[in-house]
Design a protein around this motif. Structure first.
Motif, PDB file in Angstrom:
ATOM      1  N   GLN A  32       1.994   9.332  -5.697  1.00  0.00           N
ATOM      2  CA  GLN A  32       2.453  10.640  -5.270  1.00  0.00           C
ATOM      3  C   GLN A  32       3.531  11.170  -6.206  1.00  0.00           C
ATOM      4  O   GLN A  32       3.504  12.331  -6.615  1.00  0.00           O
ATOM      5  CB  GLN A  32       3.006  10.509  -3.842  1.00  0.00           C
ATOM      6  CG  GLN A  32       3.162  11.822  -3.136  1.00  0.00           C
ATOM      7  CD  GLN A  32       3.178  11.626  -1.634  1.00  0.00           C
ATOM      8  OE1 GLN A  32       2.275  11.016  -1.075  1.00  0.00           O
ATOM      9  NE2 GLN A  32       4.207  12.125  -0.985  1.00  0.00           N
ATOM     10  N   LYS A  33       4.452  10.308  -6.542  1.00  0.00           N
ATOM     11  CA  LYS A  33       5.533  10.751  -7.409  1.00  0.00           C
ATOM     12  C   LYS A  33       5.011  11.175  -8.778  1.00  0.00           C
ATOM     13  O   LYS A  33       5.421  12.202  -9.314  1.00  0.00           O
ATOM     14  CB  LYS A  33       6.549   9.618  -7.565  1.00  0.00           C
ATOM     15  CG  LYS A  33       7.738  10.042  -8.385  1.00  0.00           C
ATOM     16  CD  LYS A  33       8.797   8.983  -8.405  1.00  0.00           C
ATOM     17  CE  LYS A  33       9.714   9.255  -9.586  1.00  0.00           C
ATOM     18  NZ  LYS A  33      10.644   8.210  -9.828  1.00  0.00           N
TER      19      LYS A  33
ATOM     20  N   GLN B 244       1.061   4.098  -2.933  1.00  0.00           N
ATOM     21  CA  GLN B 244       0.820   5.508  -2.681  1.00  0.00           C
ATOM     22  C   GLN B 244       2.009   6.352  -3.082  1.00  0.00           C
ATOM     23  O   GLN B 244       1.857   7.461  -3.596  1.00  0.00           O
ATOM     24  CB  GLN B 244       0.486   5.743  -1.208  1.00  0.00           C
ATOM     25  CG  GLN B 244      -0.912   5.298  -0.829  1.00  0.00           C
ATOM     26  CD  GLN B 244      -1.966   5.994  -1.663  1.00  0.00           C
ATOM     27  OE1 GLN B 244      -1.879   7.189  -1.916  1.00  0.00           O
ATOM     28  NE2 GLN B 244      -2.952   5.253  -2.119  1.00  0.00           N
ATOM     29  N   LEU B 245       3.182   5.832  -2.825  1.00  0.00           N
ATOM     30  CA  LEU B 245       4.386   6.582  -3.181  1.00  0.00           C
ATOM     31  C   LEU B 245       4.485   6.763  -4.684  1.00  0.00           C
ATOM     32  O   LEU B 245       4.860   7.831  -5.164  1.00  0.00           O
ATOM     33  CB  LEU B 245       5.627   5.859  -2.656  1.00  0.00           C
ATOM     34  CG  LEU B 245       5.851   5.979  -1.158  1.00  0.00           C
ATOM     35  CD1 LEU B 245       6.889   4.988  -0.681  1.00  0.00           C
ATOM     36  CD2 LEU B 245       6.295   7.391  -0.805  1.00  0.00           C
ATOM     37  N   GLU B 246       4.128   5.735  -5.410  1.00  0.00           N
ATOM     38  CA  GLU B 246       4.198   5.859  -6.870  1.00  0.00           C
ATOM     39  C   GLU B 246       3.185   6.870  -7.373  1.00  0.00           C
ATOM     40  O   GLU B 246       3.478   7.689  -8.240  1.00  0.00           O
ATOM     41  CB  GLU B 246       3.965   4.490  -7.522  1.00  0.00           C
ATOM     42  CG  GLU B 246       5.132   3.557  -7.337  1.00  0.00           C
ATOM     43  CD  GLU B 246       5.116   2.387  -8.302  1.00  0.00           C
ATOM     44  OE1 GLU B 246       4.158   1.581  -8.230  1.00  0.00           O
ATOM     45  OE2 GLU B 246       6.045   2.293  -9.108  1.00  0.00           O
TER      46      GLU B 246
ATOM     47  N   LEU C 112       2.112  12.294  -9.492  1.00  0.00           N
ATOM     48  CA  LEU C 112       1.419  13.564  -9.317  1.00  0.00           C
ATOM     49  C   LEU C 112       2.418  14.706  -9.267  1.00  0.00           C
ATOM     50  O   LEU C 112       2.244  15.746  -9.908  1.00  0.00           O
ATOM     51  CB  LEU C 112       0.615  13.540  -8.023  1.00  0.00           C
ATOM     52  CG  LEU C 112      -0.803  13.008  -8.130  1.00  0.00           C
ATOM     53  CD1 LEU C 112      -1.406  12.876  -6.753  1.00  0.00           C
ATOM     54  CD2 LEU C 112      -1.642  13.915  -8.991  1.00  0.00           C
ATOM     55  N   GLN C 113       3.463  14.504  -8.499  1.00  0.00           N
ATOM     56  CA  GLN C 113       4.459  15.553  -8.353  1.00  0.00           C
ATOM     57  C   GLN C 113       5.104  15.880  -9.694  1.00  0.00           C
ATOM     58  O   GLN C 113       5.325  17.042 -10.018  1.00  0.00           O
ATOM     59  CB  GLN C 113       5.517  15.137  -7.328  1.00  0.00           C
ATOM     60  CG  GLN C 113       5.012  15.228  -5.906  1.00  0.00           C
ATOM     61  CD  GLN C 113       5.904  14.509  -4.912  1.00  0.00           C
ATOM     62  OE1 GLN C 113       6.620  13.574  -5.251  1.00  0.00           O
ATOM     63  NE2 GLN C 113       5.859  14.944  -3.659  1.00  0.00           N
ATOM     64  N   LEU C 114       5.363  14.848 -10.455  1.00  0.00           N
ATOM     65  CA  LEU C 114       5.949  15.070 -11.771  1.00  0.00           C
ATOM     66  C   LEU C 114       5.007  15.878 -12.651  1.00  0.00           C
ATOM     67  O   LEU C 114       5.418  16.824 -13.318  1.00  0.00           O
ATOM     68  CB  LEU C 114       6.256  13.735 -12.455  1.00  0.00           C
ATOM     69  CG  LEU C 114       7.557  13.063 -12.037  1.00  0.00           C
ATOM     70  CD1 LEU C 114       7.614  11.643 -12.547  1.00  0.00           C
ATOM     71  CD2 LEU C 114       8.751  13.842 -12.581  1.00  0.00           C
TER      72      LEU C 114
ATOM     73  N   ILE D 229       2.615  17.827 -11.704  1.00  0.00           N
ATOM     74  CA  ILE D 229       2.472  19.182 -11.188  1.00  0.00           C
ATOM     75  C   ILE D 229       3.590  20.062 -11.702  1.00  0.00           C
ATOM     76  O   ILE D 229       3.372  21.191 -12.148  1.00  0.00           O
ATOM     77  CB  ILE D 229       2.454  19.174  -9.638  1.00  0.00           C
ATOM     78  CG1 ILE D 229       1.116  18.661  -9.124  1.00  0.00           C
ATOM     79  CG2 ILE D 229       2.723  20.555  -9.092  1.00  0.00           C
ATOM     80  CD1 ILE D 229       1.081  18.427  -7.637  1.00  0.00           C
ATOM     81  N   GLU D 230       4.796  19.536 -11.657  1.00  0.00           N
ATOM     82  CA  GLU D 230       5.932  20.340 -12.094  1.00  0.00           C
ATOM     83  C   GLU D 230       5.908  20.576 -13.594  1.00  0.00           C
ATOM     84  O   GLU D 230       6.273  21.646 -14.076  1.00  0.00           O
ATOM     85  CB  GLU D 230       7.254  19.683 -11.686  1.00  0.00           C
ATOM     86  CG  GLU D 230       7.515  19.730 -10.194  1.00  0.00           C
ATOM     87  CD  GLU D 230       7.363  21.120  -9.608  1.00  0.00           C
ATOM     88  OE1 GLU D 230       7.713  22.121 -10.273  1.00  0.00           O
ATOM     89  OE2 GLU D 230       6.874  21.218  -8.465  1.00  0.00           O
TER      90      GLU D 230
ATOM     91  N   LYS E 113       0.830  -1.195   0.000  1.00  0.00           N
ATOM     92  CA  LYS E 113       0.000   0.000   0.000  1.00  0.00           C
ATOM     93  C   LYS E 113       0.865   1.246   0.000  1.00  0.00           C
ATOM     94  O   LYS E 113       0.631   2.183  -0.756  1.00  0.00           O
ATOM     95  CB  LYS E 113      -0.910  -0.026   1.242  1.00  0.00           C
ATOM     96  CG  LYS E 113      -1.913   1.076   1.274  1.00  0.00           C
ATOM     97  CD  LYS E 113      -3.068   0.780   0.354  1.00  0.00           C
ATOM     98  CE  LYS E 113      -3.807   2.052   0.027  1.00  0.00           C
ATOM     99  NZ  LYS E 113      -4.798   1.858  -1.009  1.00  0.00           N
ATOM    100  N   LEU E 114       1.837   1.238   0.867  1.00  0.00           N
ATOM    101  CA  LEU E 114       2.743   2.382   0.979  1.00  0.00           C
ATOM    102  C   LEU E 114       3.430   2.637  -0.352  1.00  0.00           C
ATOM    103  O   LEU E 114       3.493   3.768  -0.832  1.00  0.00           O
ATOM    104  CB  LEU E 114       3.773   2.123   2.079  1.00  0.00           C
ATOM    105  CG  LEU E 114       4.826   3.196   2.324  1.00  0.00           C
ATOM    106  CD1 LEU E 114       4.193   4.538   2.629  1.00  0.00           C
ATOM    107  CD2 LEU E 114       5.747   2.796   3.468  1.00  0.00           C
ATOM    108  N   HIS E 115       3.896   1.578  -0.956  1.00  0.00           N
ATOM    109  CA  HIS E 115       4.599   1.716  -2.226  1.00  0.00           C
ATOM    110  C   HIS E 115       3.684   2.249  -3.308  1.00  0.00           C
ATOM    111  O   HIS E 115       4.048   3.129  -4.088  1.00  0.00           O
ATOM    112  CB  HIS E 115       5.191   0.375  -2.638  1.00  0.00           C
ATOM    113  CG  HIS E 115       6.049   0.477  -3.856  1.00  0.00           C
ATOM    114  ND1 HIS E 115       5.845  -0.279  -4.986  1.00  0.00           N
ATOM    115  CD2 HIS E 115       7.107   1.261  -4.127  1.00  0.00           C
ATOM    116  CE1 HIS E 115       6.759   0.035  -5.892  1.00  0.00           C
ATOM    117  NE2 HIS E 115       7.537   0.960  -5.395  1.00  0.00           N
TER     118      HIS E 115
END
Lengths: 246, 372
Positions: free
Chosen positions: B287-288, B283-285, B290-292, B294-295, B279-281
């Motif tokens: 999140q990443k 979510q991290l993917e 999304l961040q990409l 966004i930028e 689950k954590l992994h």
């Protein structure tokens, strides 16, 4: 200072050898404040950038070191499994013991890799935030070009680790026979949340949830809140998480 | 620079590259109201940078700076102003006065120092070969020098350039980067093969492995450290965590609770653990990604805003006779720029975007001022 608190909490809860490797968010924030109130903003920008670059170097060094370790351990685990399956001299008991050990090790290994990805992400988030603060307080235009550079850094390019994680998951699926889980089993399992890597990964997940809960400056540049499914696992994790002493 | 009102009279010396720095030293010397000649004020601007760096190095061991040290650092930099005659000999500060041409890039000499240090290790990497981008499968850079040796040796070095400098583009992270080795599974495979050919991890030597692997740019230093890790991994399988709370001589019997865990209970716990970790992994993917995005979006928006600003500034500057021309130009520019994200603005109506410019118009005007 919500992120700052969360970061601090996370650092305290994380693996001991990792604690020094995180972003110095608090100090950088102070620096931004110092700079914004000083007269020589332009001069300080170079120094601020220098510090940020230092942080990036720190992340890169640690990340690549861990990555190298993981590559080696990943291969070794596969070798171990192969060897255990091939050796016919092992008695049933010994085989089972070794497999149990391997199962434990591989699950912890999986967890450590995920924690590294988490490490990468938290530091990136912190960097993005500190750059945003810098721009806001000094009227600078540092954030956008700088973050582009950060995106290319080794510590942020976690594709390899994610690939290893997925490979690990495949192996784990093979090692763990799929069975129906009895209620009592689940209860017993939940009590083990407080231990080892399991504890770290649960804590990381909770921290992530907190960080994304709701920013005061929510915009289309912010991450959405983290919605964890309301399963028993998650609920019990929340019960077990330590009460932060602020 | 007219400096009649400044406390420091600037006698501009011969170095042409100093003009930018003079501006800085102008501001800094104001604070101390000391009247020194231009050489000092020039050097003080530089000294601030180098002194600061040294200070940070000394305090960087714990990699966290105390409250005091932060407020101190500005004072420290101020206080390390030195008379010109002492500059060359001053060891207590540990600063080096780089030659004037280098002031524009104060970080390069550190890289040169690194290279000199790694060369002293008896390794002679071919820098030109290494700094060129190699095949994507094996991405690596060269030699690492430990931070501690760096901070000691740097003090004695004069940055007479050894010729090659680390080009930021190939190093990836700008002027502060030190080339690093990044291992891949493929590379490791080749390594293991070589080790096995040489009779196993105990018998194999770094030199032998290096020769067998035949990988460009790989140094004996890399192989040595990798071999060490490999040996540790083999003979001490899965150290799990490093925490003192996790020393488990017999993982099956040991437990923090009083109950004796059956193996199926343990298996269930492990299963649960994997679920959480997955689950954590996941979510991290997310999140990443999304961040990409966004930028990327930010980058695109910035480009649009800049074009708008340019349009705005041109508009102001242009006379009415050329107004229609610049309108058409910008409209063409905007409609021809390919949007990378799904939010596609209407290229034919620049006026709609002008309305959104407000938040970053201040940015645009800042940019304009900087560019002037």
């Amino acid at each position: 200072m919500k992120f700052g608190k969360r970061l601090k909490q996370h650092v305290q809860e994380t693996l001991p050898g990792w604690r020094e490797m995180y972003l110095n968010y608090k100090d950088l924030k102070k620096l931004v404040r110092l700079i914004s109130s000083s007269l020589e903003i332009r001069n300080s920008e170079a120094e601020f950038v220098y510090l940020l670059n230092n942080e990036i170097e720190k992340f890169n060094a640690f990340f690549m070191e861990q990555e190298e370790d993981f590559i080696i351990r990943h291969k070794e685990l596969q070798q171990r499994i192969k060897r255990a399956n091939e050796r016919e001299l092992l008695s049933e008991g010994e085989y089972e013991e070794e497999m149990a050990r391997i199962r434990k090790d591989i699950v912890d290994f999986h967890g450590e890799m995920v924690l590294l990805v988490n490490y990468s992400n938290i530091n990136y988030t912190g960097m993005a935030k500190i750059l945003k603060k810098y721009d806001k307080r000094t009227g600078g235009l540092l954030r956008l070009p700088f973050i582009q550079k950060v995106l290319e850094q080794p510590f942020f390019t976690t594709e390899l680790i994610s690939k290893l994680v997925k490979e690990c998951e495949t192996t784990i699926d093979e090692l763990f026979p799929a069975t129906v889980v009895a209620e009592e089993m689940n209860e017993a399992a939940i009590t083990m949340v407080g231990e080892g890597i399991f504890r770290n990964t649960v804590a990381a997940l909770m921290t992530m949830k907190e960080i994304r809960k709701g920013s005061s400056t929510q915009s289309h540049f912010s991450l959405p809140a983290l919605n964890l499914p309301d399963t028993k696992i998650i609920r019990s994790c929340q019960l077990n998480s330590p009460i932060p002493i602020i | 620079m007219s400096s009649t009102k400044e406390t420091v009279g600037h006698i501009i010396s011969s170095s042409s590259g100093m003009s930018a720095n003079l501006h800085y030293s102008c501001v800094s010397t104001d604070e101390t109201s000391s009247k020194k000649d231009s050489f000092i004020s020039q050097s003080s601007g530089v000294l601030r940078a180098t002194a600061f760096r040294e200070y940070m190095k000394e305090n960087n061991n714990t990699s966290s700076w105390s409250n005091d040290s932060l407020s101190d650092f500005l004072d420290y930099a101020e206080n390390t102003r030195i008379e010109s005659s002492d500059l060359q000999n001053n060891d207590s500060v540990g600063c080096i006065m780089p030659p004037p041409e280098d002031i524009g890039k104060p970080n390069d000499w550190q890289d040169w120092a690194d290279q000199l240090i790694t060369e002293d290790d008896g390794v002679t990497p071919n820098w030109n070969e290494i700094l060129v981008d190699s095949e994507p499968k094996m991405e690596f850079h060269t030699g690492r020098s430990s931070k501690t040796s760096l901070s000691v040796q740097v003090k004695e070095l004069v940055p007479a350039s050894p010729g090659e400098a680390c080009t930021p583009s190939s190093c990836g992270s700008g002027s502060q980067s030190k080339p690093r080795m990044r291992w891949t599974p493929e590379l490791h495979e080749a390594f293991v093969e070589a080790v096995n050919k040489l009779g196993g991890s105990e018998r194999a030597t770094p030199k032998g492995v290096l020769k067998l692997m035949k990988v460009d740019g790989l140094t004996i230093y890399h192989v040595k450290s990798h071999l060490q890790k490999y040996r540790t991994a083999r003979y001490k399988p899965e150290p799990s965590t490093e925490g003192p709370s996790d020393k488990k001589p017999n993982p099956l019997q040991d437990s923090l609770t009083l109950d004796l865990k059956t193996s199926s209970e343990i298996t269930e716990a492990l299963r649960l653990q994997v679920e959480v970790q997955k689950k954590l992994h996941e979510q991290l993917e997310i999140q990443k990604n999304l961040q990409l995005r966004i930028e990327e979006q930010g980058k695109y928006l910035q480009m649009i805003f800049e074009k708008q600003c340019k349009f705005g500034i041109d508009h102001i500057r242009a006379s009415s006779s050329t107004q229609e021309k610049s309108d058409a130009d910008v409209t063409n520019e905007i409609s021809s720029s390919p949007p990378k994200t799904k939010t596609e603005p209407d290229g034919s109506s620049p006026s709609a975007e002008v309305l959104e410019v407000d938040p970053s118009e201040s940015q645009c005007s800042k940019r304009a001022k900087l560019n002037e």
